[in-house]
Design an enzyme around this catalytic site. Structure first.
Site, PDB file in Angstrom:
ATOM      1  N   HIS A 108      11.098   5.780  -6.578  1.00  0.00           N
ATOM      2  CA  HIS A 108      10.791   4.405  -6.992  1.00  0.00           C
ATOM      3  C   HIS A 108      12.014   3.769  -7.662  1.00  0.00           C
ATOM      4  CE1 HIS A 108       7.174   1.619  -7.964  1.00  0.00           C
ATOM      5  NE2 HIS A 108       8.273   0.899  -7.718  1.00  0.00           N
ATOM      6  N   ILE A 128      10.603 -10.538  -1.097  1.00  0.00           N
ATOM      7  CA  ILE A 128      11.297  -9.300  -0.765  1.00  0.00           C
ATOM      8  C   ILE A 128      11.392  -9.137   0.752  1.00  0.00           C
ATOM      9  CG2 ILE A 128      11.226  -6.782  -0.934  1.00  0.00           C
ATOM     10  CD1 ILE A 128       9.689  -7.208  -3.625  1.00  0.00           C
ATOM     11  N   ALA A 148       6.693  -1.083  -1.264  1.00  0.00           N
ATOM     12  CA  ALA A 148       5.636  -1.881  -1.901  1.00  0.00           C
ATOM     13  C   ALA A 148       4.887  -1.010  -2.916  1.00  0.00           C
ATOM     14  CB  ALA A 148       4.701  -2.453  -0.839  1.00  0.00           C
ATOM     15  N   ARG A 149       3.790  -0.414  -2.484  1.00  0.00           N
ATOM     16  CA  ARG A 149       3.032   0.524  -3.296  1.00  0.00           C
ATOM     17  C   ARG A 149       2.541   1.652  -2.385  1.00  0.00           C
ATOM     18  NH1 ARG A 149       5.150  -1.616  -6.996  1.00  0.00           N
ATOM     19  NH2 ARG A 149       4.218  -2.422  -8.928  1.00  0.00           N
ATOM     20  N   GLU A 153       2.309   8.450  -8.206  1.00  0.00           N
ATOM     21  CA  GLU A 153       3.581   8.621  -8.916  1.00  0.00           C
ATOM     22  C   GLU A 153       3.355   9.067 -10.364  1.00  0.00           C
ATOM     23  OE1 GLU A 153       5.902   5.038  -8.583  1.00  0.00           O
ATOM     24  OE2 GLU A 153       5.618   4.917  -6.425  1.00  0.00           O
TER      25      GLU A 153
END
Length: 333
Positions: A295, A167, A247-248, A277
């Site tokens: 997201h 990515i 990413a996170r 989330e």
């Protein structure tokens, strides 16, 4: 005939699933509404008894929870492969799987384009203040709250990619077209990095963060990366820099990021992921220089079909070849 389980959504690749497992395995669909019902189905004689491999999608967590140590311990001894649909696999306790002799695979590559273009949108919007401008237009303000000097071109600015995997490299290629200068940091140089991607070793990290206009985060969430982008790293960025995260959420210290937005050290953020989330810190909603998405990184039919097929193929290859291609790194350590 052996049995495999579809655990979670299969939306786009129904025909491919049928073709991949025809004459090879019985496909059992996980239809448990609760974790307790799922555990009951895993028992000898239960509806999931004898399953040797599992295709897993994150949506299954809405019904049976994540694949934590408790759940992995309940899986029948017959289960030897979990084919996760997604590049990130933090909802699976890989260590617990290793202890039970279960291999976990993911879907790297299939998500690269969709997630990289999401990051590019966030980068552009954060630098140009497009999200703020659209919000103004929708309430009839035109450009009333636009601040002269707040928006910036991408051309000749510096992008720092934290984690040049599939990515990160795809984003680098897209940003290079403007052109932007591209720096990156990995634990070691990426073997397939283009010559124009400048590697930054750990001893020069602080120095080169100081020249970055944009920091884009592309590292997986693990214990050692939780809070990686913290107070110290954020303050090493030049004043007015932008942070992009696809990413996170937990890779960034959210409180430190918000403090830097409040005092003006950060010029903006572009976020697609959050620590808890689907909850979003309401403080983030107050910043006009924050571009926020729910997201959306892989939310395209094209990428989701590629992800489904890749995960299913890993499971099929386990049955026919003994292993799939996309084994997660923890199994190689």
């Amino acid at each position: 005939m052996v049995r495999v389980m579809i655990c979670g959504d299969l939306v786009w690749a129904h025909q491919e699933c049928e073709e991949l497992f025809k004459g090879l395995a019985e496909v059992v669909r996980m239809d448990s509404p609760t974790r307790a019902d799922f555990f009951a189905g895993l028992q000898p004689g239960g509806k999931y008894d004898g399953v040797v491999g599992i295709y897993r999608h994150n949506v299954s967590a809405d019904y049976i929870g994540i694949f934590d140590r408790e759940l992995v311990a309940k899986l029948p001894a017959s289960v030897k492969w979990i084919a996760h649909n997604g590049a990130g696999y933090d909802q699976i306790d890989v260590a617990a799987c290793k202890e039970r002799g279960i291999i976990v695979s993911n879907t790297p590559g299939a998500v690269d384009d969709a997630t990289a273009t999401t990051a590019l949108y966030l980068l552009i919007s954060a630098l140009r203040r497009f999200s703020h401008a659209e919000r103004d237009l929708r309430v009839g303000k035109w450009k009333a709250s636009h601040v002269p000097g707040a928006a910036h071109d991408l051309t000749n600015r510096t992008l720092f990619v934290l984690g040049l995997g599939g990515i990160g490299q795809r984003l680098a290629e897209l940003a290079h077209a403007f052109p932007m200068r591209v720096l990156y940091h990995n634990r070691r140089p990426a073997p397939n990095a283009p010559a124009w991607c400048e590697y930054v070793p750990a001893e020069r990290l602080d120095e080169m963060l100081g020249v970055a206009d944009v920091l884009s985060v592309h590292v997986p969430l693990k214990k050692e990366t939780e809070g990686l982008v913290g107070e110290a790293m954020i303050r090493k960025l030049k004043k007015g820099a932008v942070i992009v995260n696809t990413a996170r959420g937990k890779v960034i210290d959210e409180d430190a990021m918000i403090r830097a937005l409040e005092d003006g050290h950060l010029g903006g953020v572009g976020l697609d992921v959050y620590p808890n989330e689907p909850e979003v810190n309401p403080r983030l909603l107050e910043f006009p220089n924050a571009t926020l998405l729910p997201h959306m990184g892989t939310e395209t039919c094209d990428s989701q079909k590629k992800m489904e097929i890749r995960a299913l193929t890993n499971l099929r290859d386990f049955l026919t070849k003994g292993k799939g291609e996309d084994i997660v790194p923890e199994h190689k350590q």
